[in-house]
Scaffold this active site. Sequence first.
Site, PDB file in Angstrom:
ATOM      1  N   HIS C 100       0.864  -1.187   0.000  1.00  0.00           N
ATOM      2  CA  HIS C 100       0.000   0.000   0.000  1.00  0.00           C
ATOM      3  C   HIS C 100       0.900   1.237   0.000  1.00  0.00           C
ATOM      4  CE1 HIS C 100      -2.816   3.070   1.004  1.00  0.00           C
ATOM      5  NE2 HIS C 100      -2.383   3.212   2.233  1.00  0.00           N
ATOM      6  N   HIS C 102       1.090   5.787  -0.994  1.00  0.00           N
ATOM      7  CA  HIS C 102       0.416   7.031  -1.381  1.00  0.00           C
ATOM      8  C   HIS C 102       1.205   7.627  -2.550  1.00  0.00           C
ATOM      9  CE1 HIS C 102      -2.141   7.821   2.429  1.00  0.00           C
ATOM     10  NE2 HIS C 102      -1.723   6.579   2.471  1.00  0.00           N
ATOM     11  N   ASP C 125       0.457  -4.938 -20.922  1.00  0.00           N
ATOM     12  CA  ASP C 125       1.499  -5.919 -20.584  1.00  0.00           C
ATOM     13  C   ASP C 125       1.361  -6.400 -19.137  1.00  0.00           C
ATOM     14  OD1 ASP C 125       2.812  -5.968 -23.045  1.00  0.00           O
ATOM     15  OD2 ASP C 125       4.250  -4.418 -22.499  1.00  0.00           O
ATOM     16  N   HIS C 174      -8.242   7.635  -1.256  1.00  0.00           N
ATOM     17  CA  HIS C 174      -7.188   7.203  -0.347  1.00  0.00           C
ATOM     18  C   HIS C 174      -5.879   6.954  -1.128  1.00  0.00           C
ATOM     19  CE1 HIS C 174      -6.188   4.452   3.346  1.00  0.00           C
ATOM     20  NE2 HIS C 174      -5.126   5.019   2.845  1.00  0.00           N
ATOM     21  N   TYR C 232       6.909 -14.079 -23.568  1.00  0.00           N
ATOM     22  CA  TYR C 232       7.818 -13.059 -23.075  1.00  0.00           C
ATOM     23  C   TYR C 232       8.691 -13.628 -21.969  1.00  0.00           C
ATOM     24  CZ  TYR C 232       9.393  -8.636 -21.102  1.00  0.00           C
ATOM     25  OH  TYR C 232      10.164  -7.586 -20.644  1.00  0.00           O
TER      26      TYR C 232
END
Lengths: 236, 236, 236, 236
Positions: C100, C102, C125, C174, C232
């Site tokens: 997580h 910001h 991709d 958020h 790939y």
Amino acid sequence: MPTLDPGLRSLREVVCAANLELHRQGLVLYTFGNASGIDRERGLVAIKPSGIDYQELTPDRLVIVDLQNRVVEGSMRPSSDTRTHTALYRAWTDIGGVAHTHSIQATAWCQAGRELPCLGTTHADHCHGPVPCTVPPSAAEIEAEYEEATGQQILNAFIGRDHRSVPMVLVARHGPFTWGASPAQAVYHAVVLERLALLATVTRTIDPSVDALPAAILDKHYFRKHGPSATYGQHS
Amino acid sequence: MPTLDPGLRSLREVVCAANLELHRQGLVLYTFGNASGIDRERGLVAIKPSGIDYQELTPDRLVIVDLQNRVVEGSMRPSSDTRTHTALYRAWTDIGGVAHTHSIQATAWCQAGRELPCLGTTHADHCHGPVPCTVPPSAAEIEAEYEEATGQQILNAFIGRDHRSVPMVLVARHGPFTWGASPAQAVYHAVVLERLALLATVTRTIDPSVDALPAAILDKHYFRKHGPSATYGQHS
Amino acid sequence: MPTLDPGLRSLREVVCAANLELHRQGLVLYTFGNASGIDRERGLVAIKPSGIDYQELTPDRLVIVDLQNRVVEGSMRPSSDTRTHTALYRAWTDIGGVAHTHSIQATAWCQAGRELPCLGTTHADHCHGPVPCTVPPSAAEIEAEYEEATGQQILNAFIGRDHRSVPMVLVARHGPFTWGASPAQAVYHAVVLERLALLATVTRTIDPSVDALPAAILDKHYFRKHGPSATYGQHS
Amino acid sequence: MPTLDPGLRSLREVVCAANLELHRQGLVLYTFGNASGIDRERGLVAIKPSGIDYQELTPDRLVIVDLQNRVVEGSMRPSSDTRTHTALYRAWTDIGGVAHTHSIQATAWCQAGRELPCLGTTHADHCHGPVPCTVPPSAAEIEAEYEEATGQQILNAFIGRDHRSVPMVLVARHGPFTWGASPAQAVYHAVVLERLALLATVTRTIDPSVDALPAAILDKHYFRKHGPSATYGQHS
């Protein structure tokens, strides 16, 4: 290699340092941009050679030209913008250095062909009013003496404007030129201009209708830092 | 050089460190910006000298002034923004440090003359509501006591607003001021404000119509980190 | 300090490395953001303590919680977002790490409350379609179990969508959450999301009317890198 | 590991250096992007392996393919964009290197599906006109030979346009390709393109109505640096 004139050593050193500072401040990519300085007593200008990487630049590699753009010392070709630099040195006898970059924000304002408005006190601390943008050259000027014409367009933009209180200009479609008492101060003004242009771009992104700072605040900030009534810094 | 008061040594050190941190965080260019701190028992403020490079800054070079802006210790002139700092220290007796920058995004919001809206929880984690923007000074205020007037405009912007829950302000057309319990916290708030302003600029670029965070989320996030019911961090 | 369970040592190390990588990649400012990892056999999660600087983070300082958010090991309080992490681990039993942040661009899209559209092959991709944005919590959810509710909103955003082919989400107002087979992969997805969001912001600045990539190109790029027909990399 | 052909050593070295330069210039994130070079006498191309981190790249790890995309040397799979590179080498027999990135600004223009207009002299110094954007592939092309089709779309964009005077292209919805006499020059053009795209994005942010540079200035700047009448640099 012929012996270099020892009387030009210190000029070479300050001009080399100014060019390297342009690079260190992130204002130039590859070989874009250049700084010069003048020895007023001898009427000689030291300038970056054309197309040379900043990493390879040394004081000895700078080219010395006179005010008629004749190479006096140096085996390399001078910057392709040399005629613009010397046009400014001839017209404004109180300047000691000139810098030219393609720095991102200032160049974008040049490409937009817009003067840089004074939108806040950061600008007012450094320039007494907007940074003018030149009129683009005519087809005839482009054909004949393009770099010389660029110098003339800059001088035209300062008719009725003091080049000491606004030490910078946006050359339309091209990039900024800045100047000062020394090569170091010319580079300082190049760095400041890039910041002022960035602030203006972001300000107008937030609110496209923001207009120029009122004259009273412009005067207060400009004269707090410049001229006989200055109270900023430790210089009084 | 006269002997410096040893009782002010630790104040000098924390204020010097706060100024250097402003520079390290990329919030200041050249000499723009300054941080100060106060010794509340003695009523003395340590502040950066005017126009001094951050590289040359040492604790001994800071200027000590009293709350009436009289220089008590130091041979250099204090920051030209000193009267704004002391106006805040006089009015808000619980703050220990003040910082002022021309950081890019916060300054652009100042130049736009707009309050910084609370658009998300990153903002709500630090400020309980928008960051206010001051009313520009009148021509009379500019003439008379400009820096003092800036302090007064900041205080006016906090009438009916708690300076502890919004520890930052945008001075119209100029730049941000931030404060906190210590000089280090004032600088922390300067860094946070720059990030909040950047987030708001980008958010409004993506969608110009985004409005303020609903009050319920604002309260939840702000009080999760601040006040008696805080659950964030290791401080309880 | 009590002896730490040696069976959790390698989990602590990979989670600590993932948190430090978030910092190194420039995705977190100060203490914003966190990464976690799970030991599936034991049902235990290692997560960053709340409000701790990345500079001070060591494997031993991580907090170990079980899937009901009870602290099993560690003297510090776990991240305030812990309940969101564990809600994802409980629902999606094939993920091994959650991150997580910001980070600037992704958070701006969260603040705008917009899903991140798939505008090009860089996005295709990595994600098979847009990155969804959650529905903001109701006032009742904010009051009761805010962090738990955030987890539920994320899960709601993936009803009818495969969390493996879109390993990232924008939490409205958020910031982003990302996940993967390991904590390192969750952080990789956080870095990729920030880049995709930046590309989308700039693309829409150039032309606000650009719409989503046609499905045929989306499929071609996504399945060139993922699933049984991938060509790939060196993994087949 | 089989012995590598010593005749390809110097090709491997310049191509490896070009790939590392892409990374050093900040044009690639993780494994995105690749550079190649060709030995024209032998008709062999050295290219980055697919999905390999730049930190792990060495000359020996490059893959050698022929112009029909057959692996001649190397145990790893070549870049998934190999067929696009070889399509360019087959069509334009005077190029020696190709680079492909997902650099931010250039990719955003690709995602917008717009040609990059020539808005100033920085652009004119490097490209004689706008940088074209390809037509997106049809559903049939995507199904059949996608990477081959990308090469064909690039070639189509240069019908009636000289690939030497505009050594770069925007592949719609994907990312830029650039080329040059050597791998190093292809990378140089990738760096220049990113800068030109950034300048154009900021210019259009300042004024969305700015149009292309007049042809007279375009010619003056381009031919000051390129062709028989060039006066820039030290090459004459």
